[in-house]
Design a protein around this motif. Sequence first.
Motif, PDB file in Angstrom:
ATOM      1  N   GLU A   1      55.099  66.768 -36.599  1.00 39.37           N
ATOM      2  CA  GLU A   1      54.582  66.537 -37.849  1.00 39.37           C
ATOM      3  C   GLU A   1      53.429  65.587 -38.087  1.00 39.37           C
ATOM      4  O   GLU A   1      53.111  64.596 -38.701  1.00 39.37           O
ATOM      5  N   ALA A   2      52.362  66.043 -36.708  1.00 37.55           N
ATOM      6  CA  ALA A   2      51.315  65.059 -36.606  1.00 37.55           C
ATOM      7  C   ALA A   2      50.102  65.005 -37.763  1.00 37.55           C
ATOM      8  O   ALA A   2      49.443  63.947 -37.840  1.00 37.55           O
ATOM      9  N   THR A   3      50.239  66.004 -38.601  1.00 34.09           N
ATOM     10  CA  THR A   3      49.012  65.926 -39.835  1.00 34.09           C
ATOM     11  C   THR A   3      49.881  65.682 -41.245  1.00 34.09           C
ATOM     12  O   THR A   3      49.421  65.960 -42.265  1.00 34.09           O
ATOM     13  N   SER A   4      51.143  65.238 -41.195  1.00 28.08           N
ATOM     14  CA  SER A   4      51.945  65.416 -42.493  1.00 28.08           C
ATOM     15  C   SER A   4      51.205  64.608 -43.871  1.00 28.08           C
ATOM     16  O   SER A   4      51.707  64.855 -44.857  1.00 28.08           O
ATOM     17  N   ALA A   5      50.591  63.332 -43.031  1.00 27.19           N
ATOM     18  CA  ALA A   5      50.090  62.521 -44.244  1.00 27.19           C
ATOM     19  C   ALA A   5      48.576  62.898 -44.667  1.00 27.19           C
ATOM     20  O   ALA A   5      47.949  62.154 -45.240  1.00 27.19           O
ATOM     21  N   LEU A   6      48.033  63.922 -43.932  1.00 27.87           N
ATOM     22  CA  LEU A   6      46.559  64.411 -44.071  1.00 27.87           C
ATOM     23  C   LEU A   6      46.625  65.375 -45.404  1.00 27.87           C
ATOM     24  O   LEU A   6      47.138  66.201 -45.485  1.00 27.87           O
ATOM     25  N   ASP A   7      45.318  65.147 -46.255  1.00 27.62           N
ATOM     26  CA  ASP A   7      44.998  66.302 -47.098  1.00 27.62           C
ATOM     27  C   ASP A   7      44.638  67.496 -46.273  1.00 27.62           C
ATOM     28  O   ASP A   7      44.337  67.562 -44.927  1.00 27.62           O
ATOM     29  N   VAL A   8      44.334  68.652 -47.152  1.00 26.72           N
ATOM     30  CA  VAL A   8      44.066  69.941 -46.508  1.00 26.72           C
ATOM     31  C   VAL A   8      42.821  69.924 -45.573  1.00 26.72           C
ATOM     32  O   VAL A   8      42.618  70.538 -44.707  1.00 26.72           O
ATOM     33  N   HIS A   9      41.751  69.251 -46.297  1.00 30.25           N
ATOM     34  CA  HIS A   9      40.560  69.209 -45.305  1.00 30.25           C
ATOM     35  C   HIS A   9      40.508  68.591 -44.157  1.00 30.25           C
ATOM     36  O   HIS A   9      40.348  68.911 -42.838  1.00 30.25           O
ATOM     37  N   ASN A  10      41.369  67.458 -44.142  1.00 32.99           N
ATOM     38  CA  ASN A  10      41.466  66.480 -42.866  1.00 32.99           C
ATOM     39  C   ASN A  10      42.601  67.263 -41.658  1.00 32.99           C
ATOM     40  O   ASN A  10      42.215  67.222 -40.558  1.00 32.99           O
ATOM     41  N   LYS A  11      43.739  68.011 -42.585  1.00 35.47           N
ATOM     42  CA  LYS A  11      44.533  68.728 -41.554  1.00 35.47           C
ATOM     43  C   LYS A  11      43.864  69.799 -41.017  1.00 35.47           C
ATOM     44  O   LYS A  11      44.228  70.021 -39.432  1.00 35.47           O
ATOM     45  N   GLU A  12      42.907  70.446 -41.587  1.00 34.97           N
ATOM     46  CA  GLU A  12      42.426  71.504 -40.937  1.00 34.97           C
ATOM     47  C   GLU A  12      41.505  71.067 -39.983  1.00 34.97           C
ATOM     48  O   GLU A  12      41.159  71.897 -38.735  1.00 34.97           O
ATOM     49  N   ASN A  13      40.795  70.052 -40.086  1.00 34.44           N
ATOM     50  CA  ASN A  13      39.855  69.362 -39.348  1.00 34.44           C
ATOM     51  C   ASN A  13      40.282  69.155 -37.932  1.00 34.44           C
ATOM     52  O   ASN A  13      40.085  69.345 -37.017  1.00 34.44           O
ATOM     53  N   ILE A  14      41.746  68.323 -37.886  1.00 35.11           N
ATOM     54  CA  ILE A  14      42.322  68.122 -36.818  1.00 35.11           C
ATOM     55  C   ILE A  14      42.920  69.296 -36.086  1.00 35.11           C
ATOM     56  O   ILE A  14      42.821  69.312 -34.885  1.00 35.11           O
ATOM     57  N   GLU A  15      43.425  70.309 -36.725  1.00 36.65           N
ATOM     58  CA  GLU A  15      43.877  71.540 -36.220  1.00 36.65           C
ATOM     59  C   GLU A  15      42.389  72.051 -35.345  1.00 36.65           C
ATOM     60  O   GLU A  15      42.703  72.479 -34.201  1.00 36.65           O
ATOM     61  N   THR A  16      41.338  72.087 -35.890  1.00 37.73           N
ATOM     62  CA  THR A  16      40.317  72.682 -35.335  1.00 37.73           C
ATOM     63  C   THR A  16      40.094  72.090 -33.930  1.00 37.73           C
ATOM     64  O   THR A  16      39.905  72.584 -32.890  1.00 37.73           O
ATOM     65  N   PHE A  17      40.238  70.542 -33.877  1.00 35.92           N
ATOM     66  CA  PHE A  17      39.838  69.848 -32.838  1.00 35.92           C
ATOM     67  C   PHE A  17      41.116  69.921 -31.753  1.00 35.92           C
ATOM     68  O   PHE A  17      40.490  70.264 -30.534  1.00 35.92           O
ATOM     69  N   ILE A  18      42.318  70.168 -32.208  1.00 36.21           N
ATOM     70  CA  ILE A  18      43.210  70.343 -31.235  1.00 36.21           C
ATOM     71  C   ILE A  18      43.204  71.694 -30.583  1.00 36.21           C
ATOM     72  O   ILE A  18      43.480  71.876 -29.501  1.00 36.21           O
ATOM     73  N   PHE A  19      42.986  72.703 -31.443  1.00 40.97           N
ATOM     74  CA  PHE A  19      42.808  74.067 -30.899  1.00 40.97           C
ATOM     75  C   PHE A  19      41.426  74.309 -30.026  1.00 40.97           C
ATOM     76  O   PHE A  19      41.466  75.037 -29.023  1.00 40.97           O
ATOM     77  N   GLU A  20      40.490  73.592 -30.188  1.00 42.73           N
ATOM     78  CA  GLU A  20      39.524  73.538 -28.994  1.00 42.73           C
ATOM     79  C   GLU A  20      40.171  72.963 -27.862  1.00 42.73           C
ATOM     80  O   GLU A  20      39.589  73.697 -26.532  1.00 42.73           O
ATOM     81  N   LEU A  21      40.753  71.864 -27.850  1.00 42.51           N
ATOM     82  CA  LEU A  21      41.469  71.755 -26.420  1.00 42.51           C
ATOM     83  C   LEU A  21      42.237  72.523 -25.884  1.00 42.51           C
ATOM     84  O   LEU A  21      42.585  72.967 -24.683  1.00 42.51           O
ATOM     85  N   VAL A  22      43.156  73.165 -26.732  1.00 44.34           N
ATOM     86  CA  VAL A  22      44.038  74.655 -26.174  1.00 44.34           C
ATOM     87  C   VAL A  22      43.018  75.591 -25.606  1.00 44.34           C
ATOM     88  O   VAL A  22      43.442  76.090 -24.381  1.00 44.34           O
ATOM     89  N   GLN A  23      42.066  75.635 -26.040  1.00 36.71           N
ATOM     90  CA  GLN A  23      40.952  76.771 -25.375  1.00 36.71           C
ATOM     91  C   GLN A  23      40.651  76.286 -23.915  1.00 36.71           C
ATOM     92  O   GLN A  23      40.158  77.252 -23.221  1.00 36.71           O
ATOM     93  N   GLN A  24      40.602  75.020 -23.847  1.00 35.57           N
ATOM     94  CA  GLN A  24      40.296  74.400 -22.519  1.00 35.57           C
ATOM     95  C   GLN A  24      41.490  74.333 -21.468  1.00 35.57           C
ATOM     96  O   GLN A  24      41.462  73.860 -20.343  1.00 35.57           O
ATOM     97  N   GLY A  25      42.748  74.706 -21.834  1.00 36.40           N
ATOM     98  CA  GLY A  25      43.769  74.639 -21.103  1.00 36.40           C
ATOM     99  C   GLY A  25      45.007  73.943 -21.477  1.00 36.40           C
ATOM    100  O   GLY A  25      46.020  73.900 -20.877  1.00 36.40           O
ATOM    101  N   LEU A  26      44.709  73.018 -22.673  1.00 35.77           N
ATOM    102  CA  LEU A  26      45.759  72.365 -22.919  1.00 35.77           C
ATOM    103  C   LEU A  26      46.891  73.029 -23.597  1.00 35.77           C
ATOM    104  O   LEU A  26      46.734  73.854 -24.543  1.00 35.77           O
ATOM    105  N   ALA A  27      48.372  72.585 -23.487  1.00 35.91           N
ATOM    106  CA  ALA A  27      49.180  73.447 -23.948  1.00 35.91           C
ATOM    107  C   ALA A  27      49.931  72.459 -25.118  1.00 35.91           C
ATOM    108  O   ALA A  27      49.917  71.128 -24.896  1.00 35.91           O
ATOM    109  N   VAL A  28      49.852  72.962 -26.250  1.00 43.33           N
ATOM    110  CA  VAL A  28      50.584  72.332 -27.495  1.00 43.33           C
ATOM    111  C   VAL A  28      51.556  72.832 -28.244  1.00 43.33           C
ATOM    112  O   VAL A  28      51.656  73.949 -28.375  1.00 43.33           O
ATOM    113  N   VAL A  29      52.760  71.909 -28.410  1.00 41.36           N
ATOM    114  CA  VAL A  29      53.902  72.399 -28.968  1.00 41.36           C
ATOM    115  C   VAL A  29      53.818  71.332 -30.262  1.00 41.36           C
ATOM    116  O   VAL A  29      53.960  70.267 -30.210  1.00 41.36           O
TER     117      VAL A  29
END
Length: 216
Positions: free
Chosen positions: A157-185
């Motif tokens: 629940e890493a973004t549970s306290a965030l509004d929609v804008h910040n939640k999507e911003n964090i998701e974008t950042f995390i999934f950029e790292l996934v594209q570089q090989g990071l596994a996320v659960v």
Amino acid sequence: MLELNHVSYKIDKRTIIDDISLTVNPGEAISVLGPSGSGKSTLFRLMSNLLSPTEGTITLYGHPFEDIDPETLRMEVSFLLQQSDLFGTTIGENLAFPALARQDKFDKSRARKLLKKVGLGHYKLNTLVQHLSGGERQRITIARQLMYIPKVLLLDEATSALDVHNKENIETFIFELVQQGLAVVWITHDDQQSTRHFDKQWRIVDGKLQSEEVLT
């Protein structure tokens, strides 16, 4: 990469995790759903070596957890708890903590870049954390967790306290790292978030893997 083989966790004659077998591959993004109390957080504690299974084995690159140095394992499999506390008095002290734990030099340049990535670039490293909002504090914990990139990142629940804008911003950042090989659960109770960007979805009910669905 990270494999659970017939893993169970029982305590006081109660089964919390019941015979779960799963695999996490490099660069894979997996959302985890399930009702409260279904065992999701316990599963993450097992996957991060905070708990040891009472049955079954967990391996990283084919090596059983018990054969891997705990500090090495902690750097490879990183777990951000839903209620992760901040340390010390300033943002900088928090972002310096991973380097301190590794006896490494604090990379202030990386810290400032991460603050920008999580939408807090207007703050300085000497900003006091006591005045930060709940959402800002949650973003600091995410930046702190990513001062060093692990092989597997577990998010509860890493973004549970965030509004929609910040939640999507964090998701974008995390999934950029996934594209570089990071596994996320990622444990989430947000149905829209649970399908956005993810490759797979696990559903945990009563400690069992009820379903594993490929999303892409």
